[in-house]
Every structure is written in structure tokens, then in C-alpha cells.
Design a protein around this motif. Structure first.
Motif, PDB file in Angstrom:
ATOM      1  N   LEU A 164     -16.113 -99.834 -77.362  1.00  0.00           N
ATOM      2  CA  LEU A 164     -15.828-100.068 -75.951  1.00  0.00           C
ATOM      3  C   LEU A 164     -14.351-100.328 -75.681  1.00  0.00           C
ATOM      4  CD1 LEU A 164     -18.861-102.312 -74.895  1.00  0.00           C
ATOM      5  CD2 LEU A 164     -18.519 -99.880 -74.455  1.00  0.00           C
ATOM      6  N   THR A 165     -13.621-100.758 -76.677  1.00  0.00           N
ATOM      7  CA  THR A 165     -12.223-101.142 -76.440  1.00  0.00           C
ATOM      8  C   THR A 165     -11.213-100.224 -77.118  1.00  0.00           C
ATOM      9  OG1 THR A 165     -12.301-102.672 -78.338  1.00  0.00           O
ATOM     10  CG2 THR A 165     -12.837-103.564 -76.155  1.00  0.00           C
ATOM     11  N   ALA A 166     -11.658 -99.350 -78.015  1.00  0.00           N
ATOM     12  CA  ALA A 166     -10.726 -98.500 -78.775  1.00  0.00           C
ATOM     13  C   ALA A 166     -10.353 -97.268 -77.964  1.00  0.00           C
ATOM     14  CB  ALA A 166     -11.340 -98.095 -80.112  1.00  0.00           C
ATOM     15  N   HIS A 167      -9.669 -97.453 -76.875  1.00  0.00           N
ATOM     16  CA  HIS A 167      -9.155 -96.328 -76.104  1.00  0.00           C
ATOM     17  C   HIS A 167      -7.882 -96.752 -75.393  1.00  0.00           C
ATOM     18  CE1 HIS A 167     -11.615 -98.513 -73.093  1.00  0.00           C
ATOM     19  NE2 HIS A 167     -10.673 -98.124 -72.250  1.00  0.00           N
ATOM     20  N   GLN A 168      -7.055 -95.753 -75.159  1.00  0.00           N
ATOM     21  CA  GLN A 168      -5.799 -96.009 -74.475  1.00  0.00           C
ATOM     22  C   GLN A 168      -6.047 -96.117 -72.974  1.00  0.00           C
ATOM     23  OE1 GLN A 168      -3.353 -92.719 -75.575  1.00  0.00           O
ATOM     24  NE2 GLN A 168      -3.086 -93.395 -77.694  1.00  0.00           N
ATOM     25  N   ARG A 169      -5.051 -96.627 -72.279  1.00  0.00           N
ATOM     26  CA  ARG A 169      -5.103 -96.657 -70.813  1.00  0.00           C
ATOM     27  C   ARG A 169      -4.086 -95.628 -70.323  1.00  0.00           C
ATOM     28  NH1 ARG A 169      -7.312-101.254 -68.559  1.00  0.00           N
ATOM     29  NH2 ARG A 169      -5.854-101.233 -66.803  1.00  0.00           N
ATOM     30  N   PRO A 170      -4.490 -94.345 -70.300  1.00  0.00           N
ATOM     31  CA  PRO A 170      -3.531 -93.277 -70.025  1.00  0.00           C
ATOM     32  C   PRO A 170      -3.194 -93.177 -68.544  1.00  0.00           C
ATOM     33  CG  PRO A 170      -5.716 -92.364 -70.242  1.00  0.00           C
ATOM     34  CD  PRO A 170      -5.846 -93.839 -70.518  1.00  0.00           C
ATOM     35  N   GLY A 171      -2.111 -92.465 -68.263  1.00  0.00           N
ATOM     36  CA  GLY A 171      -1.784 -92.165 -66.884  1.00  0.00           C
ATOM     37  C   GLY A 171      -2.805 -91.209 -66.301  1.00  0.00           C
ATOM     38  N   GLU A 172      -3.083 -91.344 -65.016  1.00  0.00           N
ATOM     39  CA  GLU A 172      -4.053 -90.489 -64.360  1.00  0.00           C
ATOM     40  C   GLU A 172      -3.334 -89.436 -63.521  1.00  0.00           C
ATOM     41  OE1 GLU A 172      -6.956 -89.809 -64.605  1.00  0.00           O
ATOM     42  OE2 GLU A 172      -8.192 -91.488 -65.249  1.00  0.00           O
ATOM     43  N   LEU A 173      -4.130 -88.602 -62.882  1.00  0.00           N
ATOM     44  CA  LEU A 173      -3.578 -87.529 -62.081  1.00  0.00           C
ATOM     45  C   LEU A 173      -3.279 -87.969 -60.648  1.00  0.00           C
ATOM     46  CD1 LEU A 173      -5.866 -84.628 -63.296  1.00  0.00           C
ATOM     47  CD2 LEU A 173      -3.607 -85.239 -64.071  1.00  0.00           C
ATOM     48  N   VAL A 174      -3.437 -89.254 -60.365  1.00  0.00           N
ATOM     49  CA  VAL A 174      -3.086 -89.803 -59.060  1.00  0.00           C
ATOM     50  C   VAL A 174      -2.223 -91.029 -59.293  1.00  0.00           C
ATOM     51  CG1 VAL A 174      -5.157 -88.957 -57.926  1.00  0.00           C
ATOM     52  CG2 VAL A 174      -5.191 -91.198 -58.991  1.00  0.00           C
ATOM     53  N   ARG A 175      -1.652 -91.553 -58.211  1.00  0.00           N
ATOM     54  CA  ARG A 175      -0.782 -92.723 -58.347  1.00  0.00           C
ATOM     55  C   ARG A 175      -1.602 -93.929 -58.794  1.00  0.00           C
ATOM     56  NH1 ARG A 175      -1.302 -96.231 -54.101  1.00  0.00           N
ATOM     57  NH2 ARG A 175      -2.495 -95.493 -52.303  1.00  0.00           N
ATOM     58  N   HIS A 176      -0.963 -94.869 -59.460  1.00  0.00           N
ATOM     59  CA  HIS A 176      -1.634 -96.070 -59.914  1.00  0.00           C
ATOM     60  C   HIS A 176      -1.998 -96.957 -58.732  1.00  0.00           C
ATOM     61  CE1 HIS A 176      -1.063 -95.407 -64.177  1.00  0.00           C
ATOM     62  NE2 HIS A 176       0.174 -95.041 -63.909  1.00  0.00           N
ATOM     63  N   GLU A 177      -3.178 -97.592 -58.812  1.00  0.00           N
ATOM     64  CA  GLU A 177      -3.602 -98.491 -57.770  1.00  0.00           C
ATOM     65  C   GLU A 177      -3.054 -99.885 -58.022  1.00  0.00           C
ATOM     66  OE1 GLU A 177      -7.800 -98.324 -57.515  1.00  0.00           O
ATOM     67  OE2 GLU A 177      -7.840 -96.282 -56.734  1.00  0.00           O
ATOM     68  N   PRO A 178      -3.105-100.765 -57.023  1.00  0.00           N
ATOM     69  CA  PRO A 178      -2.587-102.115 -57.210  1.00  0.00           C
ATOM     70  C   PRO A 178      -3.316-102.837 -58.335  1.00  0.00           C
ATOM     71  CG  PRO A 178      -2.975-101.647 -54.890  1.00  0.00           C
ATOM     72  CD  PRO A 178      -3.547-100.507 -55.659  1.00  0.00           C
TER      73      PRO A 178
END
Length: 493
Positions: free
Chosen positions: A474-488
Motif C-alpha cells: 500500500l505504501t511502496a509507490h511514488q507520488r508522481p506528477g499528474e497531468l493536471v495542476r496540483h491541488e491545495p
């Protein structure tokens, strides 16, 4: 005193080949190559084995099929068509179906294998898309797979048209109309393809050469290149204990994976044979031979080209005249949108890498919920395809539901713009909700359903801690950039 035992003849032959071709070295390196074990990886094998069945049955059918549009009078086992003028292609198809031993079974196995082959490739690419296995260094392999899918669409169209029956002839009329809508050169393209004014006399022979020689040869080369890159890049795998970007956890190709693959091939072959034996498909004798002045009622293409026809059917019949030339936008716009949708699929890995700025190598697969935008885009594309597929059969939908065909057509026109957007939004929200659920499980453990009363009277549910393996997954993944702007901050991705 001991004497050295001389090598046997087989060992000497093996040493001879190994000294010149390096077979032993290659075998030791690649036959023990590790493959991860997951059910979704079987989708690619279904594609490969269906392709092999297509080749085998296609070779058998070529022995009896006559790719000629010369007219003959039919005198065969199918009595209702005796004395009817038809092309040699259609007559030989009837002979294969009724007079050649095992011919009808082979025809149906071939057709079912084609449908399963395309369905397997589409599902296989969906698995790669939603799990992100197309990322660096596998972008080229994604293009190879996309090229195979594109070639398979045209290969199916060509093979579907070879019998020269009324149903496939209606499809050829559709192709001719699409060619004629191309500005300036449309007439020349039609004359070149059909060998003269539609329907011409060469189309079956030309499609036959493309169907049995040119396209299968290209596809076979792409399949080999695709498999070579799979071996070279090593297989992707889902995150889990002991799995990293630098290793592969699974079973060796020889003998474990090879035994499984061999057994699965016969399962696929048996399933195709069973489908062909119990479910009739493309009964050309029911349609009759093609005539340019007739159209088959309720004509529908195979499912994988239904969305292309749907684009044409729901498009308004717009026409404009420029400089003395009439542009049939009702057909021209769909035939531009159709390849554009396919091209967007082919270049998506490069678009995502550019937008997100992701330049690293990836050998671990994503869980679709951890990539909500990508998952939403994939679900939106599938919904668009299904809407257009319904548009390709708008007459059948209207007849079955007892509705006006205009009502059905307008509903599909609106759905083309509304449904994909709605599906994207809903899918993305579902992914974010699943991420929140995973977060709660990591922080508080698994719900047990056991209710406990505390000393001060409060009732709480007892949670069971997750195992280290589950926590890792459940935790072994990156937090990659998405195809939309980052939310607050505070709104988790």
C-alpha cells in the motif's frame, strides 16, 4: 588408473553448435530468465496464441480459396444458391463451407481467432495503460504494440471482405465513400484501390495479397521485435515485498513458465475450437453474393470497427462548396477523427512523460488508483468507444428499443461530448476515494467487525494491524506528477 570417458555423439553435436553459435551461453542466460506470475500477464499470451491459430488456419484456407472476381455460375452443395451468378471468391467460400472436409470449422476458428486476437490486444494495451508499464524504457515497445493493433484492424477488414458476399460488399461501399470524401485526390484513391470504377474487378485479389502476405509479414516481425524488447527490458511487476526497480520476482522461463505457457496455448486453441464448433459466425450463404445495386439489411461491421462507422452515422450530413469543389464534411470529419483518436493512443507515453516531467526508468507497475488522472482518461476513452459503438448500430438500437432512429442518433451525439467527461470526473473521484481508504487502512489497520465497549461507555470497532507485506504494497509507490495542476494541500492524491 582411471580413463576419461569420451563424450557421446549428441554431446559432440551440441559442442559443435555451441562453439559456432553460442547456443549454450544464450540458453543459460535466457532460458532461466525470471517471469513474474500474475493473471493479467496472460492477456499478452492470448494475443500471441490467437495469432498463431490465425496463421495455422489461414494457411489451410488459402489452399481452397480463389481470390478472383470473375463471375461463375454456382453448382454446389448449397441448393438455395444453385444457378446463381457470383464471383469465384464467393463460390470458393461456399465450397470451403460445405464441400471441403473441416472447411467450415476452419473458417469459423479463423474468424473467432481474429475477434479474440483484437480483443486480447485491446485488453492487453488497457492493462499496460492503467498500470503505467508503457513508461521509460518501454515507450518503443508500446508503439510496437499499438502498430500491431492498428494493423490488426485493417487486416480484419481485408479478411472480412474477401468472401465477396453482400455484407462485406456493403462494408466496401462504406470504404469507397470514405475515400471519395477526401478532397482533390479522393476519386483517384478510389480508382487506384478498386482498379477502376467501383466496385471494380481487382479489389479481392489486392486485399488477398495484403491479407495473407504483406500485413501478416509485418505483424510477425513486430511480434518478434515486441518479444525481444520484453526480454531485453525484463518484465514489469507489481510492487510487493522483495520487489524493486532492479529485480524480478517470479518463476524461471525454463521449465516452469514454458510448461505453463504450453498448457495455456492448448487451452486457448481449445476454447477457440469450441466457440467455432457451437457458435456460427459470418454465415455468408445467408447474405448471398455481392451486387452493387443491393444493400444488406441491418449490416454491421465487426465490433472493433464499429466505432469508426459510429462516427459517420452520428455526424450531420454537412456539405460545403469551395472553389467549385464540394466537401462532404459528414464523412470527411469522421475519417479525420478516426485516425486522430488512434494516433493519440500511440503517442500517449511521450505526452505523459513530457507533461509530468517524468524522465526516470520504471519497472514497478502503478496501481490505477494511484494515478487518478491517467485512470480517468483511460476510462473516458473506453466510454467514448462504447458510445460510438452504439452509434454504429443506431438502427439496431432503435429497432430493438422501439425508438425513433433520430432520437437514438441525437442521444448518441450528446453522449459523445457528455459521457467521457462525466466518466473522467467520476473515475478520478473514485480513485481519490480509494486512496483515502488505503490511507485509513495504513494508519488504523483493517476493520474486524468486532465492537468493543470502553470503560467510559463509548463503543468502538476493533482494528487489526496490517501485515508488513500489506503495508509495503500500500505504501511502496511514488507520488508522481499528474497531468493536471496540483491541488491545495490537504486534498490527497
Amino acid at each position: 588408473m582411471s580413463t576419461r570417458e569420451l563424450p557421446g555423439r549428441g554431446e559432440r553435436v551440441a559442442d559443435w553448435f555451441d562453439g559456432r553459435l553460442g547456443i549454450h551461453t544464450l540458453g543459460r542466460k535466457y532460458l532461466r530468465k525470471v517471469f513474474p506470475d500474475h493473471w493479467s500477464f496472460l492477456l499478452g499470451e492470448i494475443c500471441l496464441y490467437s495469432f498463431v491459430v490465425l496463421i495455422l488456419t489461414g494457411v489451410y484456407l488459402t489452399l481452397f480459396f480463389h481470390p478472383s472476381m470473375n463471375e461463375v455460375t454456382y453448382h454446389g452443395s448449397y441448393v438455395p444458391l444453385n444457378g446463381v451468378r457470383m464471383s469465384e471468391a464467393y463460390a470458393s467460400t461456399l465450397d470451403i463451407s460445405f464441400d471441403v472436409r473441416g472447411g467450415l470449422l476452419m473458417r469459423q476458428v479463423h474468424h473467432w481467432a481474429a475477434l479474440v486476437f483484437v480483443a486480447g490486444m485491446l485488453t492487453h494495451m488497457m492493462r499496460h495503460f492503467f498500470t503505467g508499464s508503457f513508461r521509460k524504457p518501454r515507450e518503443v515497445n508500446w508503439v510496437f504494440g499499438w502498430s500491431l493493433l492498428l494493423l490488426a484492424l485493417f487486416e480484419g477488414l481485408f479478411g472480412y471482405s474477401l468472401p465477396d458476399d453482400l455484407l462485406s460488399g456493403t462494408g466496401m461501399r462504406f470504404v469507397n465513400g470514405a475515400l471519395l470524401s477526401v478532397p482533390v485526390v479522393g476519386t483517384y484513391l478510389s480508382m487506384f484501390l478498386f482498379g477502376g470504377e467501383y466496385p471494380g474487378h481487382d479489389i479481392v485479389a489486392r486485399f488477398y495479397s495484403l491479407h495473407i502476405l504483406v500485413i501478416p509479414g509485418i505483424m510477425a516481425a513486430l511480434v518478434v521485435a515486441h518479444l525481444i524488447l520484453v526480454v531485453y527490458h525484463k518484465h514489469t511487476q507489481f510492487a510487493g515485498p522483495g520487489r524493486t526497480e532492479r529485480n524480478v520476482v517470479g518463476t524461471p522461463f525454463m521449465p516452469v513458465y514454458l510448461a505453463k505457457a504450453g498448457g495455456f496455448f492448448f487451452l486457448v486453441f481449445g476454447a477457440l475450437a469450441l466457440m467455432a464448433a457451437v457458435a456460427s459466425i459470418n454465415p455468408v450463404w445467408s447474405y448471398g453474393p455481392y451486387r452493387a445495386d443491393q444493400v444488406s439489411t441491418g449490416a454491421q461491421p465487426d465490433w472493433y470497427l464499429g466505432f469508426a462507422e459510429g462516427l459517420v452515422r452520428i455526424m450531420p450530413g454537412w456539405e460545403i462548396t469551395l472553389w467549385g469543389h464540394t466537401l462532404v464534411l459528414g464523412v470527411l470529419i469522421p475519417i479525420v477523427v478516426f485516425p486522430l483518436l488512434l494516433v493519440l493512443i500511440g503517442v500517449y507515453p511521450f505526452l505523459e512523460a513530457r507533461v509530468t516531467g517524468d524522465k526516470g526508468e520504471h519497472h514497478l507497475l502503478d496501481r490505477p488508483r494511484n494515478r487518478p488522472v491517467r485512470t480517468g482518461l483511460g476510462a473516458a476513452w473506453i466510454s467514448l468507444y462504447l458510445v460510438l459503438l452504439a452509434g454504429g448500430g443506431n438502427d439496431i438500437v432503435a429497432t430493438r428499443l422501439h425508438l425513433s432512429i433520430n432520437t437514438v442518433t441525437w442521444a448518441i451525439r450528446i453522449a459523445v461530448f457528455v459521457v467521457p467527461v462525466a466518466v473522467f470526473v467520476v473515475t478520478r473521484r473514485i480513485c481519490l476515494g480509494l486512496q483515502l481508504q488505503d490511507r485509513e487502512r495504513v494508519l488504523h489497520g483493517r476493520e474486524t467487525g468486532v465492537i468493543k465497549r470502553l470503560p467510559h461507555g463509548e463503543y468502538v470497532e476493533v482494528h487489526e494491524p496490517l501485515s508488513q507485506a500489506e503495508l509495503h504494497t500500500l505504501t511502496a509507490h511514488q507520488r508522481p506528477g499528474e497531468l493536471v495542476r496540483h491541488e491545495p494541500r490537504g486534498n490527497p492524491r
